[in-house]
Design an enzyme around this catalytic site. Structure first.
Site, PDB file in Angstrom:
ATOM      1  N   GLU A 186      36.640  27.190  11.342  1.00 29.05           N
ATOM      2  CA  GLU A 186      36.720  28.582  11.774  1.00 29.05           C
ATOM      3  C   GLU A 186      36.808  28.750  13.292  1.00 29.05           C
ATOM      4  O   GLU A 186      37.038  29.843  13.776  1.00 29.05           O
ATOM      5  CB  GLU A 186      35.572  29.397  11.170  1.00 29.05           C
ATOM      6  CG  GLU A 186      35.806  29.582   9.676  1.00 29.05           C
ATOM      7  CD  GLU A 186      34.870  30.579   9.004  1.00 29.05           C
ATOM      8  OE1 GLU A 186      34.587  31.630   9.601  1.00 29.05           O
ATOM      9  OE2 GLU A 186      34.417  30.274   7.894  1.00 29.05           O
ATOM     10  N   GLY A 187      36.662  27.675  14.046  1.00 28.01           N
ATOM     11  CA  GLY A 187      36.846  27.763  15.493  1.00 28.01           C
ATOM     12  C   GLY A 187      38.318  27.564  15.849  1.00 28.01           C
ATOM     13  O   GLY A 187      39.153  27.344  14.980  1.00 28.01           O
ATOM     14  N   GLY A 194      60.497  24.842  14.934  1.00 32.22           N
ATOM     15  CA  GLY A 194      60.322  24.072  13.712  1.00 32.22           C
ATOM     16  C   GLY A 194      60.685  22.600  13.833  1.00 32.22           C
ATOM     17  O   GLY A 194      61.040  21.977  12.834  1.00 32.22           O
ATOM     18  N   ASN A 251      46.327  20.976  11.493  1.00 36.36           N
ATOM     19  CA  ASN A 251      47.065  21.600  12.595  1.00 36.36           C
ATOM     20  C   ASN A 251      47.498  20.510  13.574  1.00 36.36           C
ATOM     21  O   ASN A 251      46.774  19.543  13.783  1.00 36.36           O
ATOM     22  CB  ASN A 251      46.135  22.592  13.311  1.00 36.36           C
ATOM     23  CG  ASN A 251      46.796  23.268  14.506  1.00 36.36           C
ATOM     24  OD1 ASN A 251      47.911  23.775  14.405  1.00 36.36           O
ATOM     25  ND2 ASN A 251      46.111  23.263  15.648  1.00 36.36           N
ATOM     26  N   ASP A 300      40.801  25.111  17.346  1.00 36.90           N
ATOM     27  CA  ASP A 300      40.999  23.682  17.678  1.00 36.90           C
ATOM     28  C   ASP A 300      39.691  22.884  17.689  1.00 36.90           C
ATOM     29  O   ASP A 300      39.546  21.922  18.448  1.00 36.90           O
ATOM     30  CB  ASP A 300      41.700  23.527  19.052  1.00 36.90           C
ATOM     31  CG  ASP A 300      43.040  24.236  19.112  1.00 36.90           C
ATOM     32  OD1 ASP A 300      43.713  24.310  18.071  1.00 36.90           O
ATOM     33  OD2 ASP A 300      43.406  24.725  20.193  1.00 36.90           O
ATOM     34  N   HIS A 342      48.238  19.938  17.514  1.00 36.52           N
ATOM     35  CA  HIS A 342      48.027  20.580  18.817  1.00 36.52           C
ATOM     36  C   HIS A 342      48.575  19.665  19.911  1.00 36.52           C
ATOM     37  O   HIS A 342      48.326  18.449  19.885  1.00 36.52           O
ATOM     38  CB  HIS A 342      46.529  20.842  19.043  1.00 36.52           C
ATOM     39  CG  HIS A 342      46.280  21.557  20.332  1.00 36.52           C
ATOM     40  ND1 HIS A 342      46.513  22.909  20.476  1.00 36.52           N
ATOM     41  CD2 HIS A 342      45.905  21.095  21.543  1.00 36.52           C
ATOM     42  CE1 HIS A 342      46.255  23.251  21.728  1.00 36.52           C
ATOM     43  NE2 HIS A 342      45.887  22.178  22.403  1.00 36.52           N
ATOM     44  N   ASN A 347      58.613  20.198  14.341  1.00 39.02           N
ATOM     45  CA  ASN A 347      57.610  19.452  13.563  1.00 39.02           C
ATOM     46  C   ASN A 347      57.891  19.573  12.072  1.00 39.02           C
ATOM     47  O   ASN A 347      57.723  18.607  11.334  1.00 39.02           O
ATOM     48  CB  ASN A 347      56.196  19.929  13.900  1.00 39.02           C
ATOM     49  CG  ASN A 347      55.684  19.293  15.181  1.00 39.02           C
ATOM     50  OD1 ASN A 347      55.355  18.108  15.200  1.00 39.02           O
ATOM     51  ND2 ASN A 347      55.656  20.067  16.259  1.00 39.02           N
ATOM     52  N   ARG A 365      45.117  44.129  11.053  1.00 42.21           N
ATOM     53  CA  ARG A 365      44.952  42.690  10.827  1.00 42.21           C
ATOM     54  C   ARG A 365      44.488  42.364   9.417  1.00 42.21           C
ATOM     55  O   ARG A 365      44.890  41.367   8.828  1.00 42.21           O
ATOM     56  CB  ARG A 365      43.920  42.183  11.854  1.00 42.21           C
ATOM     57  CG  ARG A 365      44.067  40.738  12.170  1.00 42.21           C
ATOM     58  CD  ARG A 365      45.367  40.488  12.902  1.00 42.21           C
ATOM     59  NE  ARG A 365      45.676  39.082  12.914  1.00 42.21           N
ATOM     60  CZ  ARG A 365      46.728  38.549  13.522  1.00 42.21           C
ATOM     61  NH1 ARG A 365      47.595  39.320  14.139  1.00 42.21           N
ATOM     62  NH2 ARG A 365      46.926  37.272  13.497  1.00 42.21           N
TER      63      ARG A 365
HETATM   64  C1  GAR Z   1      54.463  22.228  19.088  1.00 34.83           C
HETATM   65  O1  GAR Z   1      54.462  21.628  20.355  1.00 34.83           O
HETATM   66  C2  GAR Z   1      53.035  22.347  18.559  1.00 34.83           C
HETATM   67  O2  GAR Z   1      52.236  21.258  18.903  1.00 34.83           O
HETATM   68  C3  GAR Z   1      52.583  23.601  19.246  1.00 34.83           C
HETATM   69  O3  GAR Z   1      53.687  24.477  19.170  1.00 34.83           O
HETATM   70  C4  GAR Z   1      54.891  23.695  19.197  1.00 34.83           C
HETATM   71  C5  GAR Z   1      55.783  24.111  18.050  1.00 34.83           C
HETATM   72  O4  GAR Z   1      57.031  23.471  18.099  1.00 34.83           O
HETATM   73  N1  GAR Z   1      51.405  24.136  18.641  1.00 34.83           N
HETATM   74  C6  GAR Z   1      50.414  24.724  19.317  1.00 34.83           C
HETATM   75  O5  GAR Z   1      50.462  24.909  20.511  1.00 34.83           O
HETATM   76  C7  GAR Z   1      49.229  25.149  18.470  1.00 34.83           C
HETATM   77  N2  GAR Z   1      48.113  25.505  19.303  1.00 34.83           N
HETATM   78  P1  GAR Z   1      57.976  23.362  16.829  1.00 34.83           P
HETATM   79  O6  GAR Z   1      58.118  24.779  16.247  1.00 34.83           O
HETATM   80  O7  GAR Z   1      59.271  22.853  17.371  1.00 34.83           O
HETATM   81  O8  GAR Z   1      57.342  22.417  15.852  1.00 34.83           O
END
Ligand code: GAR
Length: 208
Positions: free
Chosen positions: A148-149, A12, A108, A151, A110, A14, A66
């Site tokens: 829907e894809g 967490g 999102n 990334d 990435h 971010n 799911r």
């Molecule tokens: C982050 O690096 C984020 O960009 C990545 O997971 C991490 C989460 O860290 N997300 C992906 O890879 C999505 N495809 P956090 O929980 O410390 O924010």
């Protein structure tokens, strides 16, 4: 106020960058109304609790299949009635019905410069392992709208980060977070919440 739900799976950091950005006034007009985790042990849930934000866990493990999980997840989102959903390290596939219902209202983060090192199987440390294996000299992070894809949605913002000699996946992940993710995700939230982002014909535009 832009009512925002943040979805998380792990540490967490971010989410923390968003909470700090709101507290410091760098993110205007955003209220985090709920944090949703698929993982009961996610430290992100602690961060939400410390900030006195409603936090819930919806784990696929607690559901027969799911479809049932998707319904429960959708319900947890809709209860909060958000204007925006932020996937901040959320490592679960988003139900298609949610994506359709919140078109251009889900973003999102990435940890690479899309279209490099993204799509199915590229998440967390795996992204940085792949970047190092390929030997790229520059990587970074991308904030994009979710379609829907995997990334593939409209790119809102990207920031490049240098790869250093001797980097490990962990050291590169940390630099990408510090120099890119924790910078551009709060910035994008502020831009959206102050009405400066539009999406037309699959492209995101920022009016500064
Ligand atoms: C982050 O690096 C984020 O960009 C990545 O997971 C991490 C989460 O860290 N997300 C992906 O890879 C999505 N495809 P956090 O929980 O410390 O924010």
């Amino acid at each position: 106020m832009l009512k925002t739900v943040v979805c998380v799976s792990g540490g967490g950091t971010n989410l923390q960058a968003i909470l700090d950005g709101i507290a410091q006034g760098a993110i205007r007009n955003v209220q985090i109304v709920r944090v949703i985790s698929n993982n009961r042990k996610a430290y992100a849930l602690e961060r939400a609790a410390l900030a006195r934000i409603d936090a819930v866990c919806v784990s696929p493990r607690d559901y027969e299949d799911r479809e049932r999980f998707n319904e429960a997840f959708l319900q947890k989102v809709e209860e909060a009635d958000p204007d925006l959903i932020v996937l901040a390290g959320f490592l679960v596939v988003i139900p298609p019905q949610l994506i359709r219902r919140y078109e251009n209202r889900i973003i999102n983060i990435h940890p690479s410069l899309i279209p490099s090192f993204c799509g199915k199987g590229y998440y967390g440390l795996k992204v940085h392992e792949a970047a190092l294996a390929r030997g790229v000299k520059v990587t970074g992070a991308t904030v994009h709208f979710v379609d829907e894809g995997t990334d593939t949605g409209p790119i809102l913002m990207q920031k490049a980060v240098a790869v250093m000699d001797g980097d490990t996946p962990q050291s590169l992940q940390r630099r990408v977070m510090e120099e890119a993710e924790w910078v551009i995700l709060p910035r994008c939230l502020d831009l959206i919440a102050t009405g400066r982002v539009t999406v037309t014909d699959g492209q995101a535009h920022i009016a500064e």
